[in-house]
Structure formats: C-alpha cells, structure tokens
Write an enzyme that holds these catalytic residues in place. Structure first.
Site, mmCIF file in Angstrom:
data_model
loop_
_atom_site.group_PDB
_atom_site.id
_atom_site.type_symbol
_atom_site.label_atom_id
_atom_site.label_comp_id
_atom_site.label_asym_id
_atom_site.label_seq_id
_atom_site.Cartn_x
_atom_site.Cartn_y
_atom_site.Cartn_z
ATOM 1 N N GLU A 1 1.949 3.562 3.073
ATOM 2 C CA GLU A 1 2.552 2.959 4.260
ATOM 3 C C GLU A 1 4.081 3.030 4.176
ATOM 4 O O GLU A 1 4.770 2.025 4.046
ATOM 5 C CB GLU A 1 2.033 1.513 4.403
ATOM 6 C CG GLU A 1 0.516 1.481 4.577
ATOM 7 C CD GLU A 1 -0.122 0.094 4.446
ATOM 8 O OE1 GLU A 1 0.623 -0.907 4.366
ATOM 9 O OE2 GLU A 1 -1.360 0.014 4.422
ATOM 10 N N ARG B 1 -3.245 4.825 -1.846
ATOM 11 C CA ARG B 1 -3.098 3.461 -1.321
ATOM 12 C C ARG B 1 -2.918 2.413 -2.422
ATOM 13 O O ARG B 1 -2.105 1.504 -2.319
ATOM 14 C CB ARG B 1 -4.357 3.148 -0.503
ATOM 15 C CG ARG B 1 -4.575 1.688 -0.130
ATOM 16 C CD ARG B 1 -5.962 1.543 0.508
ATOM 17 N NE ARG B 1 -6.347 0.145 0.680
ATOM 18 C CZ ARG B 1 -6.138 -0.573 1.775
ATOM 19 N NH1 ARG B 1 -5.497 -0.043 2.797
ATOM 20 N NH2 ARG B 1 -6.543 -1.831 1.848
ATOM 21 N N GLU C 1 1.888 -5.482 10.785
ATOM 22 C CA GLU C 1 1.399 -4.099 10.697
ATOM 23 C C GLU C 1 2.274 -3.325 11.674
ATOM 24 O O GLU C 1 2.170 -3.505 12.888
ATOM 25 C CB GLU C 1 -0.082 -3.998 11.101
ATOM 26 C CG GLU C 1 -1.043 -4.724 10.174
ATOM 27 C CD GLU C 1 -1.414 -3.912 8.931
ATOM 28 O OE1 GLU C 1 -0.953 -2.745 8.823
ATOM 29 O OE2 GLU C 1 -2.153 -4.429 8.094
ATOM 30 N N HIS D 1 3.287 -4.273 6.389
ATOM 31 C CA HIS D 1 2.332 -3.175 6.194
ATOM 32 C C HIS D 1 2.417 -2.221 7.386
ATOM 33 O O HIS D 1 3.208 -2.419 8.287
ATOM 34 C CB HIS D 1 0.906 -3.733 6.114
ATOM 35 C CG HIS D 1 0.608 -4.511 4.866
ATOM 36 N ND1 HIS D 1 -0.204 -4.036 3.868
ATOM 37 C CD2 HIS D 1 1.008 -5.742 4.450
ATOM 38 C CE1 HIS D 1 -0.297 -4.929 2.890
ATOM 39 N NE2 HIS D 1 0.431 -5.979 3.226
ATOM 40 N N HIS E 1 0.856 -1.202 0.000
ATOM 41 C CA HIS E 1 0.000 0.000 0.000
ATOM 42 C C HIS E 1 0.887 1.246 0.000
ATOM 43 O O HIS E 1 1.742 1.407 0.865
ATOM 44 C CB HIS E 1 -0.938 -0.010 1.203
ATOM 45 C CG HIS E 1 -1.975 -1.092 1.125
ATOM 46 N ND1 HIS E 1 -2.274 -1.922 2.169
ATOM 47 C CD2 HIS E 1 -2.768 -1.476 0.084
ATOM 48 C CE1 HIS E 1 -3.221 -2.781 1.782
ATOM 49 N NE2 HIS E 1 -3.532 -2.534 0.529
#
Length: 417
Positions: free
Chosen positions: A179, A234, A378, A304, A176
């Site tokens: 990020e 994104r 994440e 991510h 993405h």
C-alpha cells in the site's frame, strides 16, 4: 529524446523493482449475486493461486460484495471462461499488471533524491527522517521505537512545539507493504506541518497545542521486499515455525478479538494472524510505545489503501463502541472535508458493518486501550489502479487526506479527555 529517456527511466525502475514478472497477470472485479456464486469464487481460490485485493481474504466474500482479485497470467483465460460459464458478473480492472506497475512511476519529478510526489524506497525514507528532524529541530525530533524482524530501526517522528503536559495524536503508515500511497501520506503530513507552521492558523494551533507521533512505515521489511522482490507483498517478513511460508499480517496481529474472525490461522494466508498477539517485532514495538504513552495519546490514526473509506471501531465485532454517535459524526464531517477539494467520495462507518469483520486490527486495539478517537483511512482509489496508484495521484490524494486529518486533530484538541 525526452520520451526515450522517460521510457528508459521507467524500464530501469521496473527492472530493479522486480524479479517476479507480472506480465499479463489480470485483476478481476466480480460481484457474486448469491451463495452459489460465492461458492464459485471459493472453489476458484482453492484450485489456483488467487491474490485477493478486496476483501483481503476469500473467507470474507459475501453475496452482493464487490470482490477484486489477481490471477497468474496463465490462469486468466481459464478464470474468465469459468466466470462467463457460471454467469458471474465480472469485469477486468487491470488487463496487464506489469503495464500498470510500470505506469505507477508517472511522476514529472525526475530525481533520485527524496520527493514528496514520488514513491520513495525505504533507504530514502530513512534518510529523510534524519534530514527533516535536523532541518527543523524546534519542531521535529526522531527516535527509534524498536527494530524489525530483519533488524531495521523503526524511526518515529515526534512533531510539535515543546511545552509541558501536551496531549498527543499517534499516526502510522505502511502496515501493509504493497500500500505505497500510505507511507507517502505520512511523509506529506510531516512536510505540511513544517512548511505551514506559523502560516496556516489551524496547523500552527495544532502543533502548539498537541504533539504528533508519526511512524512513516510500520512494516519496513515488507516494504523493502515490495520494492526489491515482489510488488504485491503484504505481510511482514518473519519466518513461521513449521512452515515454508513467510510473514504475518501485522493488522491481524493485535490483541483485539485476536484471530477470531476475518483472520487466518494458516501461515501461508495473506491474513495470517501470527502465532500470538504481538508475535511480530513491529506490532509489539508499536503497541509498547502506545502503552507507554497512554496517558498522553488521545487519538490513533492508521493509514491504509485502497477503497476510499474512513473506518472506526469495531472490526472484530458487530457491537458498536460507546461513543459510536460521536465517532460517526466526526467521520461524516472529516469525509465531507476530504471531498471538498477534489470531490473524492469516501464511505464511513464501523469496520465490521461498513466493509467486513476483521479481528486483531490496530485501530480496535488502540480503542480498547482507552484511546477513544481511533480511525482507519483507506486512501484512493476504488480499484481502477488499486495498490498501483500512479505517482501523479500522490499530491491530490495527500492534499485531500490532510484536510480530513486536520479536521479530526482539531476536533480532538477541542474535546480532550
């Protein structure tokens, strides 16, 4: 004088970064308590442009869930009034997005060259992939696994000491576009590998015994666009037939419960699953490479942000994978390793039940292809800065994440199959 230069520098960076002004845009955090309050958020999203940061689509909002979203400057008072009026618990996470955007570039490293403690644009990362391979020929090699929609080469770094019949771990960053901390980690990992090989016993063992395939940026076109046009972009940058909206969510574009839930069939949505699985050149290149190397790739790691989570399959279904207990204990131990450095707390578990269902993700796809150690990180933070994590946090974020990745890699090495 320094202060003035820093200000001018920051202004120059933000000026070249964006044509879109994020001035006075706000990021709200709400916790809807019941279905009625969820409905309020739904109606908000249908009446104005709302960019959902967490979860990544309004369709995933449920009672008692923490929901972060961004609204245009001219709508923020309206939104605040509505939330107050309806009694929805909320707070403003970011009061002025443009200020947060400028504040990202707080690194003390003043250089236009590549730096591991700064966010690097694609041009810089691409040059770095060539340099790092040239400087470490016995440890790193670079190849091209495909090209993006806009024709950019997708560089892959292969790291490890050359010897026959080695198993491998595949890691990618930058699915993405917005990020940014994600590609920063892939670069950091490569740096640590070349700098600590022969010094750090774990890293030396890993590189002697395994190969690491590192794809520093998957969604290169989107990443470039997030630097030049829209920091909040994104998706990919492909055109969609019959729509003026651009891009597909690459992490909804894999053939794993494709587009069944937690993904959208509408090209204008941020979680658009694409016209078919692997419709995107980027996801197809990645999937083709993994398919071609299935006999050797024993673990898949995808990086991510944000939320501080360590997830494993499944996300497209509530059913648990056959080695759930094993994955859960690896995630528990890796999270503990990560927390040992700066006490950063991670939540871990299967994607669908730990955060929300989402179909078409690369981790589920890799797992279903037979790669039984498949994890999604994440990274920092939990919403204070969200996607706009300041550069001063790159080093600590990467240092702690490295501990978790090394733990997983060592485990995989000890449990080859």
């Amino acid at each position: 004088m320094w202060a003035l230069l820093v200000l001018i520098g920051a202004a120059a960076v933000s000026a070249h970064l964006q044509d879109l002004a994020f001035d006075r845009q706000k990021v709200f955090r709400v916790i809807p308590q019941n279905d009625e309050q969820v409905e309020i958020i739904n109606s908000l999203a249908s009446n104005m442009q709302v960019d959902f940061w967490q979860p990544d689509s309004v369709t995933l909002v449920r009672p008692k869930m923490q929901v972060d979203f961004r609204v245009e400057a001219d709508k923020s008072f309206e939104v605040e009034d509505l939330l107050k009026e309806s009694g929805v618990e909320y707070r403003v996470l970011i009061d002025n997005l443009q200020a947060a955007l400028d504040a990202q570039f707080d690194s003390k490293t003043r250089t236009t060259r590549h730096s591991y403690e700064k966010y690097n644009n694609w041009e810089t990362i691409a040059a770095w992939t060539a340099d790092i391979a040239a400087q470490n020929p016995d440890l790193v090699s670079r190849s091209v696994i495909g090209e993006t929609y806009e024709g950019r080469p997708m560089y892959l770094l292969k790291m490890g000491k050359s010897r026959p019949n080695k198993k491998a771990i595949f890691m990618d960053c930058g699915f993405h576009a917005r990020e940014w901390i994600s590609p920063a980690f892939c670069q950091w990992f490569v740096k640590e590998a070349v700098e600590t090989y022969g010094k750090d016993t774990v890293m030396t063992t890993l590189l002697n015994s395994l190969d690491f395939y590192v794809l520093p940026v998957v969604n290169i076109d989107g990443y470039v666009y997030s630097w030049t046009k829209d920091r909040m972009w994104r998706k990919t940058r492909s055109k969609n037939a019959g729509s003026h909206c651009i891009g597909t969510d690459p992490n909804r574009n894999f053939n794993a419960g494709w587009c069944t839930l937690g993904a959208s069939k509408k090209p204008c949505d941020s979680t658009y699953c694409g016209s078919a699985p692997e419709s995107e050149k980027e996801t197809k290149a990645l999937a083709d490479f993994i398919r071609e190397h299935l006999s050797t790739i024993k673990a898949y790691l995808t990086i991510h942000s944000y939320s501080q989570l360590l997830l494993f399959p499944y996300s497209y279904t509530d059913k648990l994978p056959s080695n759930h207990e094993e994955l859960n204990s690896i995630a528990r131990a890796a999270s503990k390793q990560l927390a040992s450095l700066y006490n950063t707390k991670y939540t871990y578990g299967p994607g669908a039940t730990t955060i929300y269902p989402a179909a078409g993700g690369s981790d589920d796809w890799a797992y279903d292809e037979g790669i039984k150690y498949s994890f999604t990180f994440e990274l920092r933070d939990t919403g204070r800065y969200g996607f706009l994590l300041p550069e001063s946090q790159i080093k600590p974020t990467c240092e702690e994440t490295l501990l978790a990745v090394k733990y997983i890699a060592k485990y995989v090495l000890e449990h080859l199959y």
